[in-house]
Motif scaffolding. Structure first.
Motif, PDB file in Angstrom:
ATOM      1  N   LEU A 164       0.832  -1.207   0.000  1.00  0.00           N
ATOM      2  CA  LEU A 164       0.000   0.000   0.000  1.00  0.00           C
ATOM      3  C   LEU A 164       0.864   1.254   0.000  1.00  0.00           C
ATOM      4  O   LEU A 164       0.577   2.232  -0.707  1.00  0.00           O
ATOM      5  CB  LEU A 164      -0.912   0.008   1.232  1.00  0.00           C
ATOM      6  N   ALA A 165       1.941   1.224   0.778  1.00  0.00           N
ATOM      7  CA  ALA A 165       2.833   2.374   0.866  1.00  0.00           C
ATOM      8  C   ALA A 165       3.501   2.672  -0.472  1.00  0.00           C
ATOM      9  O   ALA A 165       3.842   3.818  -0.765  1.00  0.00           O
ATOM     10  CB  ALA A 165       3.896   2.127   1.933  1.00  0.00           C
ATOM     11  N   LYS A 166       3.658   1.638  -1.291  1.00  0.00           N
ATOM     12  CA  LYS A 166       4.263   1.818  -2.614  1.00  0.00           C
ATOM     13  C   LYS A 166       3.228   2.244  -3.660  1.00  0.00           C
ATOM     14  O   LYS A 166       3.555   2.346  -4.843  1.00  0.00           O
ATOM     15  CB  LYS A 166       4.948   0.522  -3.050  1.00  0.00           C
ATOM     16  N   GLY A 167       1.985   2.446  -3.197  1.00  0.00           N
ATOM     17  CA  GLY A 167       0.953   2.963  -4.087  1.00  0.00           C
ATOM     18  C   GLY A 167       0.150   1.930  -4.843  1.00  0.00           C
ATOM     19  O   GLY A 167      -0.610   2.271  -5.744  1.00  0.00           O
ATOM     20  N   ARG A 168       0.278   0.670  -4.475  1.00  0.00           N
ATOM     21  CA  ARG A 168      -0.462  -0.372  -5.183  1.00  0.00           C
ATOM     22  C   ARG A 168      -1.915  -0.408  -4.732  1.00  0.00           C
ATOM     23  O   ARG A 168      -2.218  -0.166  -3.569  1.00  0.00           O
ATOM     24  CB  ARG A 168       0.191  -1.736  -4.965  1.00  0.00           C
ATOM     25  N   SER A 169      -2.799  -0.761  -5.653  1.00  0.00           N
ATOM     26  CA  SER A 169      -4.223  -0.846  -5.346  1.00  0.00           C
ATOM     27  C   SER A 169      -4.543  -2.155  -4.636  1.00  0.00           C
ATOM     28  O   SER A 169      -3.738  -3.086  -4.641  1.00  0.00           O
ATOM     29  CB  SER A 169      -5.036  -0.770  -6.643  1.00  0.00           C
ATOM     30  N   VAL A 170      -5.724  -2.217  -4.046  1.00  0.00           N
ATOM     31  CA  VAL A 170      -6.158  -3.437  -3.363  1.00  0.00           C
ATOM     32  C   VAL A 170      -6.184  -4.614  -4.332  1.00  0.00           C
ATOM     33  O   VAL A 170      -5.724  -5.712  -4.009  1.00  0.00           O
ATOM     34  CB  VAL A 170      -7.552  -3.226  -2.721  1.00  0.00           C
ATOM     35  N   ASN A 171      -6.703  -4.389  -5.539  1.00  0.00           N
ATOM     36  CA  ASN A 171      -6.778  -5.473  -6.521  1.00  0.00           C
ATOM     37  C   ASN A 171      -5.386  -5.948  -6.952  1.00  0.00           C
ATOM     38  O   ASN A 171      -5.160  -7.149  -7.129  1.00  0.00           O
ATOM     39  CB  ASN A 171      -7.572  -5.026  -7.748  1.00  0.00           C
ATOM     40  N   ALA A 172      -4.467  -5.003  -7.112  1.00  0.00           N
ATOM     41  CA  ALA A 172      -3.102  -5.359  -7.513  1.00  0.00           C
ATOM     42  C   ALA A 172      -2.408  -6.163  -6.412  1.00  0.00           C
ATOM     43  O   ALA A 172      -1.709  -7.145  -6.682  1.00  0.00           O
ATOM     44  CB  ALA A 172      -2.300  -4.105  -7.837  1.00  0.00           C
ATOM     45  N   ILE A 173      -2.614  -5.756  -5.164  1.00  0.00           N
ATOM     46  CA  ILE A 173      -2.020  -6.480  -4.031  1.00  0.00           C
ATOM     47  C   ILE A 173      -2.602  -7.885  -3.939  1.00  0.00           C
ATOM     48  O   ILE A 173      -1.882  -8.855  -3.695  1.00  0.00           O
ATOM     49  CB  ILE A 173      -2.261  -5.712  -2.717  1.00  0.00           C
TER      50      ILE A 173
END
Length: 215
Positions: A164-173
């Protein structure tokens, strides 16, 4: 490990070029034999039973279950297995979490080749190994009783927190960690509650202050 026997090593890293470099380096070392390579934690679980390594040299940032959870699973299933983390993370939080999960040593990827060979020998002999600069910083933090807010996160929450801190979305994670978006959403909720963060930007700021991501 039998006295005089070569140290059987399995390499676990999601970058094939990195694995190839380590394999070439270790192949020139007479006391070490690379017996297997895995590109993620799931594959490491499968290959460990076949290859029977003495030492696993493992990255932390990988797709799927991730390094921290892989360490916990491997050490629980194979109590005699020794794991050396070789990671790009040079903060003090990742080493603490890796050791807590069951790793026997930690090196940054910027370490000299000779130190990697030395570290493998140390942990194969039943000792712990920590890169000197990281060990000094961790000791100073313990002496000052300094605690980081993210220490309250579970291993899985910590992985989601970094993503999340790297800016990734929930779906991407969810896709990278092989979780459902709903499960990631639950982790996100718990992270916000534990850290008192209102949104993803505040999570990124916390990670930045902790030295977990680059500015």
């Amino acid at each position: 490990m039998k006295s005089g026997a070569r140290i059987r090593v399995m390499l676990v890293d999601d970058h094939a070029v990195v694995r190839m470099g380590f394999r070439m380096l270790l192949s020139d070392t007479p006391d070490i034999e690379v017996v297997a390579e895995a590109e993620n934690g799931e594959q490491a679980q499968q290959l460990c039973a076949q290859a029977l390594p003495d030492v696993v040299v493992m990255d932390l940032s990988m797709p799927g279950i991730g390094g921290l959870e892989s360490i916990a699973r491997l050490t629980a299933r194979y109590p005699g297995l020794r794991i050396l983390v070789l990671s790009a993370h040079e903060d003090t939080i990742h080493p603490k979490r890796a050791l807590k999960a069951g790793a026997a040593g930690y090196l940054s990827k910027r370490s000299a080749a000779e130190e990697l060979i030395q570290a493998i020998g140390h942990i194969a002999a039943g000792r712990m190994y920590m890169e000197a600069a990281l060990a000094q910083r961790m000791t100073l933090q313990q002496l000052s009783a300094q605690q980081n807010p993210v220490d309250v996160l579970s291993a899985r929450e910590f992985e989601v927190f970094i993503a999340l801190a790297k800016g990734r979305s929930v779906n991407a994670i969810a896709e990278v960690l092989n979780l459902s978006p709903r499960t990631v959403g639950t982790h996100l909720y718990n992270i916000k509650q534990k850290l008192g963060a209102g949104n993803q930007a505040e999570i990124a700021l916390m990670a930045l202050h902790a030295g977990l991501i680059d500015p």
